[in-house]
Design an enzyme around this catalytic site. Structure first.
Site, PDB file in Angstrom:
ATOM      1  N   LEU A 204       0.736  -1.341   0.017  1.00 47.72           N
ATOM      2  CA  LEU A 204       0.081  -0.050   0.004  1.00 47.72           C
ATOM      3  C   LEU A 204       0.919   1.419  -0.030  1.00 47.72           C
ATOM      4  CD1 LEU A 204      -2.890  -0.832   2.569  1.00 47.72           C
ATOM      5  CD2 LEU A 204      -2.856  -1.103   0.156  1.00 47.72           C
ATOM      6  N   CYS A 259      -4.748   0.564  -9.050  1.00 49.53           N
ATOM      7  CA  CYS A 259      -4.313   0.467  -7.609  1.00 49.53           C
ATOM      8  C   CYS A 259      -3.992   1.866  -6.850  1.00 49.53           C
ATOM      9  CB  CYS A 259      -2.750  -0.099  -7.951  1.00 49.53           C
ATOM     10  SG  CYS A 259      -2.622  -1.708  -8.291  1.00 49.53           S
TER      11      CYS A 259
HETATM   12  C1  UDX Z   1       1.300   0.792  -9.973  1.00 43.97           C
HETATM   13  C2  UDX Z   1       2.529   0.583  -9.492  1.00 43.97           C
HETATM   14  O1  UDX Z   1       3.496   1.233 -10.365  1.00 43.97           O
HETATM   15  C3  UDX Z   1       2.779  -0.689  -9.427  1.00 43.97           C
HETATM   16  O2  UDX Z   1       4.223  -1.164  -8.816  1.00 43.97           O
HETATM   17  C4  UDX Z   1       1.979  -1.641  -8.616  1.00 43.97           C
HETATM   18  O3  UDX Z   1       2.395  -2.925  -8.628  1.00 43.97           O
HETATM   19  C5  UDX Z   1       0.675  -1.365  -9.164  1.00 43.97           C
HETATM   20  O4  UDX Z   1       0.530   0.039  -9.293  1.00 43.97           O
HETATM   21  P1  UDX Z   1       0.369   0.445 -12.771  1.00 43.97           P
HETATM   22  O5  UDX Z   1      -0.858   1.095 -12.011  1.00 43.97           O
HETATM   23  O6  UDX Z   1       0.287  -0.427 -13.718  1.00 43.97           O
HETATM   24  O7  UDX Z   1       1.304   0.212 -11.455  1.00 43.97           O
HETATM   25  O8  UDX Z   1       0.837   1.980 -13.551  1.00 43.97           O
HETATM   26  P2  UDX Z   1       1.990   3.165 -13.186  1.00 43.97           P
HETATM   27  O9  UDX Z   1       2.918   3.202 -14.089  1.00 43.97           O
HETATM   28  O10 UDX Z   1       2.192   3.210 -11.475  1.00 43.97           O
HETATM   29  O11 UDX Z   1       1.249   4.192 -13.382  1.00 43.97           O
HETATM   30  C6  UDX Z   1      -0.070   4.715 -12.541  1.00 43.97           C
HETATM   31  C7  UDX Z   1      -0.616   5.908 -13.382  1.00 43.97           C
HETATM   32  O12 UDX Z   1       0.076   7.140 -13.003  1.00 43.97           O
HETATM   33  C8  UDX Z   1      -0.805   6.051 -14.635  1.00 43.97           C
HETATM   34  O13 UDX Z   1      -2.166   6.737 -14.954  1.00 43.97           O
HETATM   35  C9  UDX Z   1       0.240   6.966 -15.440  1.00 43.97           C
HETATM   36  O14 UDX Z   1      -0.021   7.343 -16.419  1.00 43.97           O
HETATM   37  C10 UDX Z   1       0.375   7.910 -14.201  1.00 43.97           C
HETATM   38  N1  UDX Z   1       1.681   8.483 -14.243  1.00 43.97           N
HETATM   39  C11 UDX Z   1       2.697   7.900 -13.899  1.00 43.97           C
HETATM   40  C12 UDX Z   1       1.695   9.877 -14.161  1.00 43.97           C
HETATM   41  O15 UDX Z   1       0.645  10.486 -14.284  1.00 43.97           O
HETATM   42  N2  UDX Z   1       3.125  10.358 -14.406  1.00 43.97           N
HETATM   43  C13 UDX Z   1       4.369   9.735 -14.049  1.00 43.97           C
HETATM   44  O16 UDX Z   1       5.457  10.344 -13.955  1.00 43.97           O
HETATM   45  C14 UDX Z   1       4.028   8.569 -13.864  1.00 43.97           C
END
Ligand code: UDX
Length: 447
Positions: A204, A259
């Protein structure tokens, strides 16, 4: 599970689900038709499936035969009763535990793979030990840190694998048996073992910290728009501080995914149940900021289009919550669309991997208006140029690489003028678009 099967040909991995259609799709002869789009996954499934990786609906048989059982059911945010809107709904976890307890005739290791609130393992233990046939269960927590779009890569080369378990000798033995599986391809120093509560809470917390970075840079993006600072420059300037680091500082229309929001709400709820108001408020602000960023983006579109979008066509490039996935859970696109539809805009959506059924299901789920009205106001296109034709504005909601390589002159020709682009991901070359004639709005720069 597919990656474990690929890396350990001598271990038999059976993935079971009650949903027959889904299992049938995982068994589709053509591995390109498996239900999850994830770069590299089809290849892994093709190699292991039928050898030591099986997909089946025979849940009871699989439980009976397994020595180790991973519980990977979903834990959505509760939509009813106490903790509605924040707490995780553990209904599926409990049903799973009861089924395992009913069927198991010999000792088993039960692994929490789903992301769960801290202390869930004690619930599991309670159910397993009170309703089982006197068999011994060891409960482990092995949260998954992969990110979608890079899942296979992340699984082959994880930053770390986390395994939490009981501190008793039997608990340690169970931990070791899972460590031995990962150690086939993950360097041992990257396999961390902890007590079970630390493991549950770390998952979390990792998501909360990552989401907090996005909300932090998004909060600054708004300030940048008013001060002529440029959020990309600010991100680079702070990201080069080795204590801060360059990753996860991309300003955006807001984070989405299955998540971040769910896990933070969970953390907030747990903190509140312990009476820790300040702790809860602190983390809740990450979500508040994210909701603000999504609404702000929609409002900017409305304001720029002379304060009315009624019957105006707005093209959405992207619907998935990030690139390289067909997952749309909590995608910012859904909320931005909902806000614009409330103002009676017409939206046409193009996403390279998301189906029209999914787009409508996402909108209908919000229950803001009838499903017929959603279908009337929003169209899903399979061709990006068609989606943009006759539009007043284009909004980029997902950072798919292909958007950068479109024939933007052709898109410009087809649009109403002034032709507006709202780049919610800062991926397009704004200068080039301005040279064509577009009015370009980006996140975190004053225009
Ligand atoms: C996340 C965690 O990274 C991962 O470790 C966990 O197991 C599950 O949750 P995920 O939800 O697949 O993974 O995607 P992630 O790459 O973390 O992006 C989450 C959101 O944040 C996306 O909508 C992405 O576009 C956004 N994001 C990410 C941004 O807006 N800016 C960034 O710099 C990075």
């Amino acid at each position: 599970m597919a990656v474990i099967a690929k890396q350990c040909p001598d271990i038999s991995v059976t993935v079971v689900d009650l949903n027959e259609a889904r299992i049938a799709a995982w068994n589709d002869e053509d591995v390109n038709n498996i239900p999850v789009y994830e770069p590299g996954l089809s290849k892994v499934v093709a190699e292991a499936r039928g050898r030591n990786l099986f997909f089946s609906t025979e849940v009871e048989k699989a439980i009976d035969e397994a020595q180790m059982i991973f519980i990977s059911v979903n834990t959505p945010t509760k939509t009813y009763g106490a903790g509605k809107g924040q707490a995780a709904d553990l209904k599926w976890i409990e049903l799973c535990a009861r089924q395992i307890a009913r069927i198991a005739k010999d000792d088993k290791i039960v692994v929490e793979k789903s992301t769960l609130p801290v202390r869930t393992a004690s619930t599991l233990r309670d159910i397993l030990t009170h309703t089982g046939h006197g068999v011994n269960f060891q409960i482990l927590s092995n949260p998954e840190f992969l990110a979608e779009g890079t899942a296979v890569e992340d699984l082959f080369e994880p930053d770390r694998v986390l395994i939490g378990g009981d501190e008793s000798p039997e608990g340690k033995e169970a931990i070791d048996s899972l460590v031995e599986i990962y150690a086939r391809w993950v360097p041992r120093e990257r396999i961390l073992t902890t007590n079970i509560w630390s493991s549950e809470l770390s998952k979390l917390t990792a998501n909360a910290f990552l989401a907090q970075r996005v909300s932090s840079i998004n909060a600054l993006s708004e300030l940048c728009e008013f001060t002529e600072a440029n959020v990309n420059e600010v991100a680079r300037a702070i990201g080069t501080d080795s204590r801060i680091g360059p990753k996860f500082l991309k300003a955006s229309v807001g984070f989405g995914g299955s998540c971040f929001q769910k896990d933070i709400l969970n953390l907030v709820y747990i903190a509140r149940t312990y009476g820790l108001t300040e702790v809860a408020d602190y983390w809740e602000q990450v979500i508040i900021m994210n909701d603000h960023q999504k609404r702000r983006f929609a409002n900017k579109i409305i304001k720029t289009l002379y304060n009315t979008v009624n019957s105006k066509k707005i093209a959405f490039l992207g619907w998935a919550f990030k690139k390289d996935t067909n997952d749309t859970r909590e995608s910012a696109a859904i909320y931005v669309a909902d806000h614009l539809l409330y103002e009676q805009a017409n939206i046409s959506v193009y996403d390279p991997k998301v189906t029209d059924q999914q787009v409508y299901a996402d909108l209908d789920y919000l229950a803001t208006r009838s499903s017929d009205t959603n279908k009337q106001l929003l169209k899903v296109e399979t061709d990006p140029y068609e989606a943009c034709k006759g539009a007043h504005a284009i909004a980029v909601l997902t950072e798919w690489d292909e958007f950068k390589t479109y024939d933007w002159e052709r898109i410009y020709e087809g649009m109403l003028k002034p032709a507006n682009v709202f780049d919610g991901r800062n991926i397009l070359d704004a200068e080039k678009l301005r040279a064509i004639g577009f009015k370009v709005n980006t996140i975190g720069t004053s225009s």
